[in-house]
Design a protein around this motif. Sequence first.
Motif, mmCIF file in Angstrom:
data_model
loop_
_atom_site.group_PDB
_atom_site.id
_atom_site.type_symbol
_atom_site.label_atom_id
_atom_site.label_comp_id
_atom_site.label_asym_id
_atom_site.label_seq_id
_atom_site.Cartn_x
_atom_site.Cartn_y
_atom_site.Cartn_z
ATOM 1 N N LEU A 113 3.144 4.224 7.940
ATOM 2 C CA LEU A 113 3.581 5.598 6.289
ATOM 3 C C LEU A 113 2.194 5.838 6.001
ATOM 4 N N THR A 114 1.612 4.617 5.807
ATOM 5 C CA THR A 114 0.468 4.913 5.281
ATOM 6 C C THR A 114 -0.958 4.697 6.103
ATOM 7 N N SER A 115 -0.555 4.728 6.917
ATOM 8 C CA SER A 115 -1.889 4.855 8.121
ATOM 9 C C SER A 115 -2.133 6.558 8.847
ATOM 10 N N PRO A 116 -3.623 7.008 7.498
ATOM 11 C CA PRO A 116 -3.539 8.212 8.232
ATOM 12 C C PRO A 116 -3.644 8.911 9.617
ATOM 13 N N LEU A 117 -3.124 9.880 9.442
ATOM 14 C CA LEU A 117 -1.637 10.594 10.576
ATOM 15 C C LEU A 117 -3.290 11.158 11.280
ATOM 16 N N ASN A 118 -3.917 11.887 11.241
ATOM 17 C CA ASN A 118 -5.351 12.416 12.490
ATOM 18 C C ASN A 118 -6.294 11.231 12.810
ATOM 19 N N SER A 119 -6.351 10.521 11.751
ATOM 20 C CA SER A 119 -7.788 9.331 12.464
ATOM 21 C C SER A 119 -7.300 8.101 13.476
ATOM 22 N N PRO B 101 0.956 -1.271 0.321
ATOM 23 C CA PRO B 101 0.020 -0.200 0.097
ATOM 24 C C PRO B 101 1.072 0.886 -0.234
ATOM 25 N N LEU B 102 2.004 0.850 0.094
ATOM 26 C CA LEU B 102 2.882 2.556 0.176
ATOM 27 C C LEU B 102 3.158 2.597 -1.122
ATOM 28 N N LEU B 103 2.362 1.988 -2.243
ATOM 29 C CA LEU B 103 3.351 2.211 -3.162
ATOM 30 C C LEU B 103 2.167 3.622 -4.205
ATOM 31 N N SER B 104 0.924 3.616 -3.370
ATOM 32 C CA SER B 104 -0.460 4.583 -3.402
ATOM 33 C C SER B 104 -0.451 5.124 -2.674
ATOM 34 N N THR B 105 0.230 5.669 -1.309
ATOM 35 C CA THR B 105 0.136 6.349 -0.779
ATOM 36 C C THR B 105 0.979 7.767 -1.034
ATOM 37 N N ALA B 106 0.263 8.833 -0.444
ATOM 38 C CA ALA B 106 0.520 10.045 -1.372
ATOM 39 C C ALA B 106 1.615 10.360 -0.354
#
Length: 335
Positions: A135-141, A96-101
């Motif tokens: 690295l792929t987990s949403p920071l705020n949520s 999933p890191l490949l598609s993370t902004a």
Amino acid sequence: MQQEALSFFSSSFPSLHRSFPTLSRLRFHHFPALSFKPNTSSSSSSSLFKSPDFTNFTSTTTTTTTETLESSIHEKLIYLDSLGIDFLTLINRHPPLLSTALSAVKSVVDYMTTPPINFTLQDFRRLVSMCPELLTSPLNSHTIPVITFLLREVGVDSIFDLRQALRRRPRLLACSVDHQLRPTLYFLQRIGILDPHKHTYLLSCSVENKLVPRIDYFEKLGFSRRSAAAMFKRFPQLFNYSIAENYEPKLNYLMVEMGRDVREILEFPQYFSFSLENRIKPRHQACAAKGVRFPLPVMLKTNEAGFRDTLEVCCDSSPPLKTSRLVTVQKSLDL
């Protein structure tokens, strides 16, 4: 199919492939951001890429062009490389890191490496290597709620202690507060572990799959539920040991070779923390050779020199001085 996909990737992203030839080692069928679909139609006029083998090339959004995707991957690779993080190894482990902004990745890096969290880059690299989901987990949520939970509900005392807890168990950062961390916290408190901030490494453990089965194991040995739970309250690290590789061989040696009552471990569950081959067997054999039987804590907790001294004194015909700490040991032996 995989080789054709790799060839297609090389031709579609020539600058990336030339700059980073190790991309050819990646298994692209694992990456949700890059999926290839076989040609099932005789017509390919509507295809983004006209090929007898691939009729559709999809990305995270249908409007993303090949050039934009290549640029995004390239920028992400360069950014992580500047931090000393191996992007290629990481996406092979966590696709999933490949598609993370890139902006989302940068926000996580900034949050974790600047005050108040303030991990060093070296520590951050270790966290990511053990928990790439960071690295792929949403920071705020996700990530911030995990940090807040550890500080407020678990009672981690300070940012320094928080860093220590995350260094010890990076997987905490991949756990859901509602579905994993909080239920485990409630379970530990229910069995009497009232200082969970000292045992945060247990919070990432599944109650159903790991914690409960270990208590059940000791119940099957004949202990009451309350007595079994009390062992884990006294020594919470006991939850981390394997039933098949730790509990069973050590209990078998305790009861069969040493001829001891299994109830001895109720008062000394730390028995399971000692190496069977390097501590338990040699100490027992030394005692057996001298005809001495020590309580488990006396036999196992002292260092090698102290154990040998105790063994020699207890085998000597002359009793120790009343001021000696060995008097206590001798009284225990007499009892």
